[in-house]
Enzyme design. Structure first.
Site, PDB file in Angstrom:
ATOM      1  N   ILE A 372       0.970  -1.221   0.038  1.00 14.81           N
ATOM      2  CA  ILE A 372      -0.030  -0.128  -0.018  1.00 14.81           C
ATOM      3  C   ILE A 372       1.077   1.160   0.020  1.00 14.81           C
ATOM      4  CG2 ILE A 372      -2.112  -1.074   0.910  1.00 14.81           C
ATOM      5  CD1 ILE A 372      -1.103  -0.141   3.725  1.00 14.81           C
ATOM      6  N   GLU A 373       0.266   2.527  -0.302  1.00  9.32           N
ATOM      7  CA  GLU A 373       0.941   3.548  -0.451  1.00  9.32           C
ATOM      8  C   GLU A 373       1.844   3.724  -1.564  1.00  9.32           C
ATOM      9  OE1 GLU A 373      -0.224   6.541   0.931  1.00  9.32           O
ATOM     10  OE2 GLU A 373      -1.513   5.649   2.359  1.00  9.32           O
ATOM     11  N   GLY A 374       1.777   2.758  -2.593  1.00 10.05           N
ATOM     12  CA  GLY A 374       2.727   2.502  -3.711  1.00 10.05           C
ATOM     13  C   GLY A 374       3.574   1.494  -3.486  1.00 10.05           C
ATOM     14  N   HIS A 379       8.203   2.281  -5.690  1.00 16.44           N
ATOM     15  CA  HIS A 379       9.362   3.477  -5.010  1.00 16.44           C
ATOM     16  C   HIS A 379      10.646   3.239  -5.228  1.00 16.44           C
ATOM     17  CE1 HIS A 379       6.256   5.257  -2.423  1.00 16.44           C
ATOM     18  NE2 HIS A 379       5.969   4.337  -1.955  1.00 16.44           N
TER      19      HIS A 379
END
Length: 387
Positions: A372-374, A379
């Site tokens: 989650i969150e990328g 990243h």
């Protein structure tokens, strides 16, 4: 050299420190014993979150303001304390820490990009957890690539008409307010806006909670919008500039996820170390065996490094390298948590593979944080693009 002068802590800072000190015992004495049953039943800890909201924890993220604050400013001690609070809560129960973190992210647009009337109407309820928020980013065919969003809001002057489907919406089954990122202009990220939508508006259908592998007490579901009327004053920020809000939310989200990962890894390390000091084999505590002690040493070192990187990234908010540091912190912390929780299972051996011990749950929870969150692959791509 003259002696350094120490500044006297403000009353607010001292109050924050007292609150954080209380959180440590609350996480170990209250949250940790509650977590197994709630996770097994996939039960949302509504009473816990309202208690934390009433206690003022959300105000660390959003201190009282009379106007929309400058989001480019460096974080003050209160903001730093909020991330520390998430880390502490995650040592007791990751779902509670992540839910608090998600609530803070869902409050960002309202706190920083809405009109004063809307803030006066809703902000207090969000900060106290009287209203629960969620963020609608992903779609069935658009995950990390927000430029591919197809959910559309047609501007009718005094209202928007919203149509589309959102996936993986945290808090969706229990949410009162939804930040919906939708297309109001042309293609790409330049045509995206953010609408703050009442979750019980006619035309909204919220699906059943997804049967997740971990963090099951924080419900995630699909949300469908069919001809949903949204008042024009629920537009956050400027029309077709919603990605500016999203970028700020992503930045905070990465820092919060890193804090959650650090707390989870700390819980796993402590559990493994305690077991190793008690478990005997061949007339010795297993922590005396180099194979175990070196594993614990590596776990401790990686956790210390991750905490240092996370705090550095938080402190650099507003600087030119802030986005890179946030990606590095999220990537490093969540990969570290996956490794530490996996090693904790290994230290406990067969006992670690059963539900009688929490480390198997820690390992399942750590995997979610890598996604989650990328995803961590995204990243890595972000970090590589800065080199």
């Amino acid at each position: 050299m003259p002696a350094k002068t120490q500044s006297t802590p403000t009353a607010d800072a001292m109050a924050d420190e007292v609150l954080i000190g209380r959180l440590r015992s609350y996480a170990s004495d209250v949250l940790a014993p509650m977590a197994p049953e709630y996770e097994e039943d996939a039960r949302f800890p509504d009473e816990v979150l309202r208690f934390l909201g009433k206690g003022g924890l959300m105000r660390l993220a959003y201190p009282p303001v009379t106007a929309a604050p400058d989001t480019s400013a460096n974080p003050d001690a209160s903001s730093m304390n909020f991330y520390e609070s998430i880390e502490i809560l995650s040592t007791g129960w990751t779902a509670v820490a992540e839910s608090l973190h998600l609530q803070a992210l869902a409050t960002h647009g309202l706190a920083h990009h809405s009109g004063e009337d809307l803030r006066a109407e809703l902000l207090e309820d969000m900060l106290s957890f009287q209203k629960i928020g969620g963020n609608c980013f992903s779609e069935p065919d658009a995950g990390s690539d927000l430029s591919s969003l197809t959910t559309q809001a047609i501007d009718r002057g005094d209202h928007f008409v919203l149509n589309g489907t959102k996936s993986w919406v945290g808090h969706a089954p229990v949410a009162d307010l939804l930040n919906v990122y939708c297309r109001t202009g042309g293609q790409g990220i330049a045509g995206i806006s953010c609408l703050l939508v009442d979750a019980r508006t006619s035309g909204i259908t919220i699906g059943a909670a997804e049967p997740k592998m971990g963090v099951k007490s924080l419900p995630t579901a699909q949300v469908r919008f069919v001809d949903v009327k949204v008042p024009a004053n629920r537009l956050l920020g400027r029309k077709n500039r919603g990605m500016l809000i999203a970028a700020e939310v992503f930045h905070k989200g990465r820092l919060g996820l890193a804090a959650c990962a650090n707390g989870l890894a700390e819980a796993a390390l402590n559990t493994a170390a305690l077991y190793a000091k008690q478990r005997e084999q061949f007339d010795r505590k297993i922590i005396e065996f180099q194979g175990i002690s070196f594993m614990l040493a590596d776990m401790s070192t990686q956790l210390a490094a991750s905490k240092a990187l996370t705090r550095h990234a938080i402190g650099e908010t507003g600087s030119p390298g802030a986005l890179l540091l946030a990606s590095q912190a999220k990537l490093f912390a969540t990969d570290m948590a996956m490794k530490v929780t996996t090693d904790a299972v290994q230290v406990l051996g067969a006992y670690g593979y059963t539900r009688a011990n929490p480390v198997e749950r820690f390992m399942r929870e750590a995997k979610l944080l890598q996604i989650i969150e990328g995803t961590n692959q995204i990243h890595r791509a972000t970090i590589a693009s800065h080199l």
